[in-house]
Design an enzyme around this catalytic site. Structure first.
Site, mmCIF file in Angstrom:
data_model
loop_
_atom_site.group_PDB
_atom_site.id
_atom_site.type_symbol
_atom_site.label_atom_id
_atom_site.label_comp_id
_atom_site.label_asym_id
_atom_site.label_seq_id
_atom_site.Cartn_x
_atom_site.Cartn_y
_atom_site.Cartn_z
ATOM 1 N N ASP A 30 0.812 -1.311 0.019
ATOM 2 C CA ASP A 30 0.172 0.101 0.075
ATOM 3 C C ASP A 30 0.705 1.294 -0.019
ATOM 4 O O ASP A 30 1.750 1.444 0.750
ATOM 5 C CB ASP A 30 -0.852 0.049 1.143
ATOM 6 C CG ASP A 30 -2.215 1.007 1.054
ATOM 7 O OD1 ASP A 30 -3.165 0.397 1.064
ATOM 8 O OD2 ASP A 30 -1.792 2.273 1.011
ATOM 9 N N ILE A 31 0.535 2.357 -0.871
ATOM 10 C CA ILE A 31 1.265 3.397 -1.079
ATOM 11 C C ILE A 31 1.368 4.387 0.238
ATOM 12 O O ILE A 31 2.230 5.215 0.503
ATOM 13 C CB ILE A 31 0.762 4.148 -2.255
ATOM 14 C CG1 ILE A 31 2.028 5.028 -2.860
ATOM 15 C CG2 ILE A 31 -0.402 4.909 -2.154
ATOM 16 C CD1 ILE A 31 1.716 5.473 -4.292
ATOM 17 N N ASN A 86 -12.824 -3.233 2.293
ATOM 18 C CA ASN A 86 -14.076 -2.151 2.132
ATOM 19 C C ASN A 86 -14.958 -2.417 1.060
ATOM 20 O O ASN A 86 -14.291 -2.562 0.119
ATOM 21 C CB ASN A 86 -13.572 -0.861 2.546
ATOM 22 C CG ASN A 86 -12.613 -0.517 3.621
ATOM 23 O OD1 ASN A 86 -12.955 -1.163 4.929
ATOM 24 N ND2 ASN A 86 -11.473 0.161 3.572
ATOM 25 N N HIS A 92 -16.060 3.140 3.413
ATOM 26 C CA HIS A 92 -14.512 3.533 3.705
ATOM 27 C C HIS A 92 -14.003 3.115 2.336
ATOM 28 O O HIS A 92 -12.685 3.263 2.200
ATOM 29 C CB HIS A 92 -13.966 3.239 4.875
ATOM 30 C CG HIS A 92 -13.004 4.301 5.605
ATOM 31 N ND1 HIS A 92 -11.753 4.184 4.972
ATOM 32 C CD2 HIS A 92 -13.016 5.115 6.502
ATOM 33 C CE1 HIS A 92 -10.920 5.244 5.476
ATOM 34 N NE2 HIS A 92 -11.729 5.755 6.514
ATOM 35 N N GLN A 93 -14.548 2.544 1.272
ATOM 36 C CA GLN A 93 -13.892 2.279 0.051
ATOM 37 C C GLN A 93 -13.521 3.510 -0.596
ATOM 38 O O GLN A 93 -14.089 4.564 -1.178
ATOM 39 C CB GLN A 93 -14.666 1.302 -0.655
ATOM 40 C CG GLN A 93 -13.877 0.726 -1.936
ATOM 41 C CD GLN A 93 -14.648 -0.323 -2.683
ATOM 42 O OE1 GLN A 93 -15.941 -0.278 -2.615
ATOM 43 N NE2 GLN A 93 -13.972 -0.941 -3.476
ATOM 44 N N HIS A 99 -10.250 -5.190 -3.335
ATOM 45 C CA HIS A 99 -8.892 -5.323 -2.568
ATOM 46 C C HIS A 99 -8.936 -5.901 -1.342
ATOM 47 O O HIS A 99 -10.115 -5.253 -0.417
ATOM 48 C CB HIS A 99 -8.002 -3.997 -2.816
ATOM 49 C CG HIS A 99 -8.572 -3.001 -2.424
ATOM 50 N ND1 HIS A 99 -9.491 -2.241 -3.079
ATOM 51 C CD2 HIS A 99 -8.278 -2.115 -1.144
ATOM 52 C CE1 HIS A 99 -9.714 -1.226 -2.271
ATOM 53 N NE2 HIS A 99 -9.031 -1.081 -1.169
ATOM 54 N N PHE A 100 -8.220 -6.542 -0.792
ATOM 55 C CA PHE A 100 -8.120 -7.126 0.698
ATOM 56 C C PHE A 100 -6.757 -6.330 1.332
ATOM 57 O O PHE A 100 -5.709 -6.559 0.554
ATOM 58 C CB PHE A 100 -8.037 -8.473 0.587
ATOM 59 C CG PHE A 100 -9.241 -9.201 0.504
ATOM 60 C CD1 PHE A 100 -9.536 -9.373 -0.779
ATOM 61 C CD2 PHE A 100 -10.111 -9.732 1.496
ATOM 62 C CE1 PHE A 100 -10.904 -9.869 -1.235
ATOM 63 C CE2 PHE A 100 -11.427 -10.351 1.121
ATOM 64 C CZ PHE A 100 -11.816 -10.305 -0.117
ATOM 65 N N HIS A 101 -6.919 -5.694 2.382
ATOM 66 C CA HIS A 101 -5.688 -5.142 3.156
ATOM 67 C C HIS A 101 -5.171 -6.184 3.973
ATOM 68 O O HIS A 101 -6.013 -6.876 4.748
ATOM 69 C CB HIS A 101 -6.187 -3.895 3.951
ATOM 70 C CG HIS A 101 -6.552 -2.703 2.998
ATOM 71 N ND1 HIS A 101 -6.209 -1.678 2.935
ATOM 72 C CD2 HIS A 101 -7.845 -2.498 2.664
ATOM 73 C CE1 HIS A 101 -6.712 -0.659 2.422
ATOM 74 N NE2 HIS A 101 -7.902 -1.324 2.139
HETATM 75 P P1 AMP Z 1 -9.875 1.553 0.392
HETATM 76 O O1 AMP Z 1 -10.177 2.793 1.594
HETATM 77 O O2 AMP Z 1 -10.115 0.255 1.164
HETATM 78 O O3 AMP Z 1 -10.252 1.618 -0.949
HETATM 79 O O4 AMP Z 1 -8.035 1.403 0.317
HETATM 80 C C1 AMP Z 1 -7.707 1.999 -0.597
HETATM 81 C C2 AMP Z 1 -5.926 1.891 -0.539
HETATM 82 O O5 AMP Z 1 -5.372 1.785 -1.825
HETATM 83 C C3 AMP Z 1 -5.518 2.880 0.345
HETATM 84 O O6 AMP Z 1 -5.009 2.413 1.577
HETATM 85 C C4 AMP Z 1 -4.456 3.832 -0.459
HETATM 86 O O7 AMP Z 1 -3.532 3.844 0.200
HETATM 87 C C5 AMP Z 1 -4.140 2.519 -1.524
HETATM 88 N N1 AMP Z 1 -3.650 2.871 -2.678
HETATM 89 C C6 AMP Z 1 -4.294 3.897 -3.558
HETATM 90 N N2 AMP Z 1 -3.387 4.137 -4.772
HETATM 91 C C7 AMP Z 1 -2.380 3.133 -4.510
HETATM 92 C C8 AMP Z 1 -1.201 3.090 -5.248
HETATM 93 N N3 AMP Z 1 -1.167 3.666 -6.706
HETATM 94 N N4 AMP Z 1 -0.474 1.918 -5.106
HETATM 95 C C9 AMP Z 1 -0.645 1.282 -3.792
HETATM 96 N N5 AMP Z 1 -1.648 1.626 -2.974
HETATM 97 C C10 AMP Z 1 -2.585 2.657 -3.579
#
Ligand code: AMP
Length: 135
Positions: A30-31, A86, A92-93, A99-101
């Site tokens: 994650d960035i 999310n 909170h998406q 995607h799964f964190h």
């Molecule tokens: P969500 O709130 O579950 O949709 O989380 C989206 C996640 O994507 C966040 O934690 C961001 O930091 C991550 N994210 C967004 N753009 C990038 C990217 N280019 N590379 C890696 N992670 C990203």
């Protein structure tokens, strides 16, 4: 509809720190991590939310979740972690591609903070049967 940022990563148009890839799944850091090792596991299928994901992609994700979790723990030294997923802006998406964190939780407190305000189950039998009937 425009390709999501994760589709652009899958297509190699945007760089990422990749940790895993197979024919259905990619995983990368994650960035904006909540803690070191915060990793995203993403199906290549561009479903927006998990309820729209095919069984094949869901299986592919489920197959690698434990393996990637173990690798994140081994690489970071964390002993605990959360898996967060999310669906919908109200939940909170921010990126509308499933995607799964995987978020390591450290003794320092670094990681996912959870606000959890449990209620009391009411009409459980009726609700359970409505959900069961909808499956
Ligand atoms: P969500 O709130 O579950 O949709 O989380 C989206 C996640 O994507 C966040 O934690 C961001 O930091 C991550 N994210 C967004 N753009 C990038 C990217 N280019 N590379 C890696 N992670 C990203």
């Amino acid at each position: 509809m425009a390709a999501s940022i994760f589709t652009r990563i899958i297509n190699g148009e945007i760089p990422c720190h990749k940790v895993y890839e197979d024919d259905r799944v990619i995983a990368f850091l994650d960035i904006n991590p909540l803690s070191p090792g915060h990793t995203l596991i993403v199906p290549k299928e561009p479903a927006e939310t998990v309820d729209k994901l095919s069984d094949e992609s869901a299986s592919a994700i489920g197959r690698v979740l434990p393996r990637i979790s173990r690798a994140v723990l081994a690489a970071t030294g964390a002993k605990a972690f959360n898996i967060l997923q999310n669906n919908g802006a109200g939940a909170h998406q921010a990126v509308f591609h499933v995607h799964f964190h995987i978020i390591p939780k450290f003794e320092s407190g670094q990681g996912l903070g959870i606000g959890w305000k449990p209620g009391k189950l009411e009409d459980g039998a009726a609700l359970a049967s409505r959900i069961a009937a909808a499956i």
